[in-house]
Write an enzyme that holds these catalytic residues in place. Structure first.
Site, mmCIF file in Angstrom:
data_model
loop_
_atom_site.group_PDB
_atom_site.id
_atom_site.type_symbol
_atom_site.label_atom_id
_atom_site.label_comp_id
_atom_site.label_asym_id
_atom_site.label_seq_id
_atom_site.Cartn_x
_atom_site.Cartn_y
_atom_site.Cartn_z
ATOM 1 N N THR A 140 10.946 -3.103 -10.573
ATOM 2 C CA THR A 140 11.353 -2.017 -9.677
ATOM 3 C C THR A 140 12.448 -2.406 -8.689
ATOM 4 O O THR A 140 12.519 -3.570 -8.261
ATOM 5 C CB THR A 140 10.123 -1.533 -8.872
ATOM 6 O OG1 THR A 140 10.569 -0.763 -7.743
ATOM 7 C CG2 THR A 140 9.291 -2.676 -8.321
ATOM 8 N N LYS A 188 4.944 -6.810 -7.352
ATOM 9 C CA LYS A 188 5.869 -6.601 -8.472
ATOM 10 C C LYS A 188 6.818 -7.796 -8.643
ATOM 11 O O LYS A 188 7.321 -8.045 -9.719
ATOM 12 C CB LYS A 188 6.661 -5.309 -8.276
ATOM 13 C CG LYS A 188 5.851 -4.041 -8.570
ATOM 14 C CD LYS A 188 5.724 -3.796 -10.080
ATOM 15 C CE LYS A 188 5.061 -2.475 -10.385
ATOM 16 N NZ LYS A 188 5.001 -2.174 -11.827
ATOM 17 N N TYR A 224 3.228 -3.787 -2.422
ATOM 18 C CA TYR A 224 3.615 -3.354 -3.770
ATOM 19 C C TYR A 224 4.809 -4.169 -4.263
ATOM 20 O O TYR A 224 4.796 -4.725 -5.364
ATOM 21 C CB TYR A 224 3.952 -1.858 -3.753
ATOM 22 C CG TYR A 224 4.639 -1.354 -5.007
ATOM 23 C CD1 TYR A 224 3.912 -1.060 -6.157
ATOM 24 C CD2 TYR A 224 6.031 -1.166 -5.043
ATOM 25 C CE1 TYR A 224 4.552 -0.598 -7.309
ATOM 26 C CE2 TYR A 224 6.669 -0.706 -6.179
ATOM 27 C CZ TYR A 224 5.930 -0.421 -7.311
ATOM 28 O OH TYR A 224 6.564 0.031 -8.440
ATOM 29 N N GLU A 277 12.285 -1.757 -5.753
ATOM 30 C CA GLU A 277 11.596 -2.175 -4.518
ATOM 31 C C GLU A 277 11.685 -3.685 -4.330
ATOM 32 O O GLU A 277 11.452 -4.200 -3.233
ATOM 33 C CB GLU A 277 10.127 -1.743 -4.546
ATOM 34 C CG GLU A 277 9.907 -0.280 -4.241
ATOM 35 C CD GLU A 277 10.291 0.095 -2.815
ATOM 36 O OE1 GLU A 277 9.699 -0.449 -1.874
ATOM 37 O OE2 GLU A 277 11.195 0.932 -2.646
HETATM 38 P P1 NDP Z 1 2.433 6.614 -11.999
HETATM 39 O O1 NDP Z 1 1.835 6.321 -10.678
HETATM 40 O O2 NDP Z 1 2.755 8.004 -12.380
HETATM 41 O O3 NDP Z 1 1.475 6.017 -13.134
HETATM 42 C C1 NDP Z 1 0.808 4.798 -12.978
HETATM 43 C C2 NDP Z 1 -0.089 4.575 -14.171
HETATM 44 O O4 NDP Z 1 -0.801 3.335 -14.006
HETATM 45 C C3 NDP Z 1 -1.169 5.661 -14.345
HETATM 46 O O5 NDP Z 1 -1.347 5.888 -15.719
HETATM 47 C C4 NDP Z 1 -2.415 4.987 -13.760
HETATM 48 O O6 NDP Z 1 -3.624 5.482 -14.277
HETATM 49 C C5 NDP Z 1 -2.185 3.559 -14.250
HETATM 50 N N1 NDP Z 1 -2.983 2.569 -13.549
HETATM 51 C C6 NDP Z 1 -3.214 2.464 -12.218
HETATM 52 N N2 NDP Z 1 -4.045 1.452 -11.964
HETATM 53 C C7 NDP Z 1 -4.371 0.892 -13.158
HETATM 54 C C8 NDP Z 1 -5.227 -0.161 -13.561
HETATM 55 N N3 NDP Z 1 -5.944 -0.856 -12.677
HETATM 56 N N4 NDP Z 1 -5.316 -0.456 -14.886
HETATM 57 C C9 NDP Z 1 -4.628 0.264 -15.806
HETATM 58 N N5 NDP Z 1 -3.810 1.288 -15.492
HETATM 59 C C10 NDP Z 1 -3.692 1.604 -14.180
HETATM 60 O O7 NDP Z 1 3.740 5.683 -12.125
HETATM 61 P P2 NDP Z 1 5.118 5.955 -12.880
HETATM 62 O O8 NDP Z 1 4.844 6.526 -14.213
HETATM 63 O O9 NDP Z 1 6.041 6.626 -11.944
HETATM 64 O O10 NDP Z 1 5.665 4.456 -13.024
HETATM 65 C C11 NDP Z 1 5.342 3.645 -14.157
HETATM 66 C C12 NDP Z 1 5.534 2.188 -13.789
HETATM 67 O O11 NDP Z 1 6.876 1.959 -13.408
HETATM 68 C C13 NDP Z 1 4.686 1.687 -12.628
HETATM 69 O O12 NDP Z 1 4.343 0.352 -12.910
HETATM 70 C C14 NDP Z 1 5.617 1.755 -11.433
HETATM 71 O O13 NDP Z 1 5.227 0.816 -10.461
HETATM 72 C C15 NDP Z 1 6.926 1.401 -12.097
HETATM 73 N N6 NDP Z 1 8.137 1.937 -11.489
HETATM 74 C C16 NDP Z 1 8.261 3.287 -11.280
HETATM 75 C C17 NDP Z 1 9.421 3.823 -10.809
HETATM 76 C C18 NDP Z 1 9.588 5.287 -10.559
HETATM 77 O O14 NDP Z 1 10.527 5.662 -9.851
HETATM 78 N N7 NDP Z 1 8.756 6.146 -11.118
HETATM 79 C C19 NDP Z 1 10.591 2.954 -10.510
HETATM 80 C C20 NDP Z 1 10.371 1.557 -10.819
HETATM 81 C C21 NDP Z 1 9.187 1.098 -11.292
HETATM 82 P P3 NDP Z 1 -4.373 6.762 -13.598
HETATM 83 O O15 NDP Z 1 -3.663 7.973 -14.142
HETATM 84 O O16 NDP Z 1 -5.766 6.617 -14.062
HETATM 85 O O17 NDP Z 1 -4.202 6.617 -12.110
HETATM 86 P P1 GDR Z 2 9.338 4.853 -3.127
HETATM 87 O O1 GDR Z 2 9.067 6.412 -3.362
HETATM 88 O O2 GDR Z 2 8.604 4.320 -1.970
HETATM 89 O O3 GDR Z 2 10.829 4.682 -3.157
HETATM 90 O O4 GDR Z 2 8.664 4.217 -4.442
HETATM 91 P P2 GDR Z 2 8.543 7.554 -2.383
HETATM 92 O O5 GDR Z 2 8.941 8.823 -3.038
HETATM 93 O O6 GDR Z 2 7.109 7.371 -2.029
HETATM 94 O O7 GDR Z 2 9.405 7.322 -1.047
HETATM 95 C C1 GDR Z 2 10.813 7.398 -1.032
HETATM 96 C C2 GDR Z 2 11.311 7.377 0.411
HETATM 97 O O8 GDR Z 2 10.959 8.610 1.047
HETATM 98 C C3 GDR Z 2 10.461 8.331 2.341
HETATM 99 N N1 GDR Z 2 9.576 9.422 2.781
HETATM 100 C C4 GDR Z 2 8.397 9.755 2.226
HETATM 101 N N2 GDR Z 2 7.733 9.240 1.164
HETATM 102 C C5 GDR Z 2 6.559 9.816 0.807
HETATM 103 N N3 GDR Z 2 5.903 9.363 -0.269
HETATM 104 N N4 GDR Z 2 6.016 10.871 1.519
HETATM 105 C C6 GDR Z 2 6.644 11.397 2.605
HETATM 106 O O9 GDR Z 2 6.144 12.339 3.229
HETATM 107 C C7 GDR Z 2 7.904 10.826 2.967
HETATM 108 N N5 GDR Z 2 8.804 11.099 3.940
HETATM 109 C C8 GDR Z 2 9.815 10.262 3.819
HETATM 110 C C9 GDR Z 2 9.742 7.003 2.191
HETATM 111 O O10 GDR Z 2 9.533 6.392 3.453
HETATM 112 C C10 GDR Z 2 10.712 6.266 1.271
HETATM 113 O O11 GDR Z 2 11.710 5.669 2.025
HETATM 114 C C11 GDR Z 2 8.843 4.802 -5.726
HETATM 115 C C12 GDR Z 2 7.581 4.499 -6.549
HETATM 116 O O12 GDR Z 2 7.660 5.208 -7.767
HETATM 117 C C13 GDR Z 2 7.493 3.004 -6.864
HETATM 118 O O13 GDR Z 2 6.420 2.781 -7.779
HETATM 119 C C14 GDR Z 2 8.811 2.549 -7.503
HETATM 120 O O14 GDR Z 2 8.756 1.180 -7.767
HETATM 121 C C15 GDR Z 2 9.973 2.879 -6.577
HETATM 122 O O15 GDR Z 2 9.995 4.287 -6.348
HETATM 123 C C16 GDR Z 2 11.307 2.482 -7.197
#
Ligand code: NDP
Ligand code: GDR
Length: 372
Positions: free
Chosen positions: A153, A181, A177, A155
């Site tokens: 990520t 990661k 987190y 992050e």
């Molecule tokens: P989501 O939060 O939508 O999905 C996370 C998934 O992980 C869900 O299926 C969840 O299951 C599962 N999970 C959580 N805990 C466990 C566990 N203990 N064992 C097995 N599975 C588990 O995430 P995204 O689809 O958005 O992201 C996918 C991956 O990419 C994640 O690893 C995230 O950190 C990473 N990532 C995401 C980005 C983004 O912008 N979306 C950017 C960069 C990285 P359940 O449905 O049961 O909760």
């Molecule tokens: P992020 O996503 O932390 O970048 O992680 P998120 O959408 O939670 O926050 C993005 C930015 O928005 C600001 N923010 C808020 N965030 C949330 N959730 N709720 C609020 O009300 C709010 N107001 C402002 C946050 O402070 C932050 O700066 C996501 C996840 O998908 C990670 O798993 C992944 O690795 C990174 O993106 C890349």
């Protein structure tokens, strides 16, 4: 120098080249946003897809329902297994049973703010879970056969804001987190170097969609816009409005994951759009979709919400959404992925906002079908 792995369990396997022709994928995190899009992509490409799901007291396969419905058209192509990244024996068992040609490790406690409350659990799942999965591949003797994708990520960059971030930018994570990661990133590199495994990191910048979890900021905003537009909500409460993110569409990003596992040699790649936008900008653009302008209210100001007379929606800052340590700016450079993988994002920022707002209006107006 690399060591030849000695498996604890001896499966009767063909050569790696022969083995890979089977096209069998195993996805952790299959119930999440990316898991569901990746499953669709792989099924379209003719893969058999296996996913690991957690036991939950409530229904947690909403994003996959349509794929179940397609089952009769693709018999025996889609399978779910109970499991958890905290349970090694389960991972070994599932790997030995499925014998995947590709493993996509998308499972994670993925919420940055929540990781400050669940720091130890986040480390267990996101850091040690990656180790457990890599080691399970080795344990069952699949190290030379199975390709591994790690969901790393942006992050990881955290505090590094001095320039556009790419594969050579140093890491400085800012949350439990991000730190977990970081371990996942390096253990993936380490298993590649130590055991010759085909293991890759995709360092993905934020990617969103109508399937994004509702507590992430983009989806929280687009859902609120829909609810305010339909008269179900009056105000939107947010935290840091000045944070900037490089937001793309999840559908484009899962294609990049697949491409990383189709190369001659394993490597690590950034996927990003190359643009950055503030949370404030995302809010304004989303409300514009429904013809509403925004009135910004600071902390503690108690005023009326959306008014039909003025056509203005009120967005208030609520400090409960601030983070103990923040990542202020993410801005990625996807040049390497473009050059070596031929990867490019297709969906623009404007198109992403539009799709999410329209989908949320639809979902909010049809609560019975509202599954995400
Ligand atoms: P989501 O939060 O939508 O999905 C996370 C998934 O992980 C869900 O299926 C969840 O299951 C599962 N999970 C959580 N805990 C466990 C566990 N203990 N064992 C097995 N599975 C588990 O995430 P995204 O689809 O958005 O992201 C996918 C991956 O990419 C994640 O690893 C995230 O950190 C990473 N990532 C995401 C980005 C983004 O912008 N979306 C950017 C960069 C990285 P359940 O449905 O049961 O909760
Ligand atoms: P992020 O996503 O932390 O970048 O992680 P998120 O959408 O939670 O926050 C993005 C930015 O928005 C600001 N923010 C808020 N965030 C949330 N959730 N709720 C609020 O009300 C709010 N107001 C402002 C946050 O402070 C932050 O700066 C996501 C996840 O998908 C990670 O798993 C992944 O690795 C990174 O993106 C890349």
């Amino acid at each position: 120098m690399s060591e030849t792995p000695v498996p604890f369990i001896k499966l009767d396997l063909p050569s790696p080249e022969e083995f890979r022709k089977r096209k069998v994928a195993l996805i952790t995190g299959i119930t999440g946003q990316d898991g569901s899009y990746l499953t669709e992509l792989l099924l379209e490409k003719g893969y058999t897809v296996h996913g690991i799901i957690r036991r939950s007291s409530s229904f947690n396969t909403n994003r996959l329902t349509h794929l179940y419905a397609d089952q009769h058209e693709r018999p025996n192509k889609f399978h779910l297994h109970y499991g958890d990244l905290t349970d090694s024996t389960n991972l070994v068992y599932v790997l030995a049973q499925v014998q995947p040609t590709e493993v996509y490790n998308l499972g994670a406690q993925s919420h940055v703010k929540v990781s400050f409350s669940l720091a130890e659990y986040t480390a267990d799942v996101d850091a040690l879970g990656t180790l457990r999965l890599l080691d399970a591949i080795r344990t069952v003797g699949l190290a030379a056969h199975t390709r591994f994708y790690q969901a790393s990520t942006s992050e990881l960059y955290g505090l590094i804001q001095s320039r556009v971030q790419d594969e050579s930018t140093p890491f400085y994570p800012r949350s439990p987190y991000g730190v977990a990661k970081l371990y996942g990133y390096w253990i993936t590199v380490n298993y590649r170097e130590a055991y010759n495994m085909y293991s890759c990191n995709g360092v993905l910048f934020n990617h969103e969609s109508p399937r994004r979890g509702r507590t992430f900021v983009t989806r929280k905003i687009t859902r609120a816009v829909a609810d305010i537009h339909l008269g179900k909500q009056s105000c939107l409460y947010l935290g840091n409005l000045d944070a900037s993110r490089d937001w793309g569409h999840a559908k484009d990003y899962v294609e990049g994951m697949w491409l990383m596992l189709q190369q001659e040699k394993p490597d690590d790649f950034v996927l990003a759009t190359g643009e950055t936008h503030s949370v404030r900008e995302f809010v304004e653009k989303s409300f514009k979709e429904v013809g509403v302008t925004v009135e910004w209210r600071g902390e503690g100001v108690n005023e009326e919400g959306f008014s039909k007379e003025t056509g203005k929606a009120v967005v208030k800052v609520d400090p409960q959404y601030f983070r103990p340590a923040e990542v202020e700016l993410l801005h990625g450079n996807p040049a390497k992925a473009s050059r070596l993988l031929g990867w490019q994002r297709r969906v623009t920022f404007d198109a992403l906002v539009k799709e999410m707002v329209q989908a949320d209006i639809q979902a909010s107006a049809n609560p019975i079908e509202d599954q995400n």
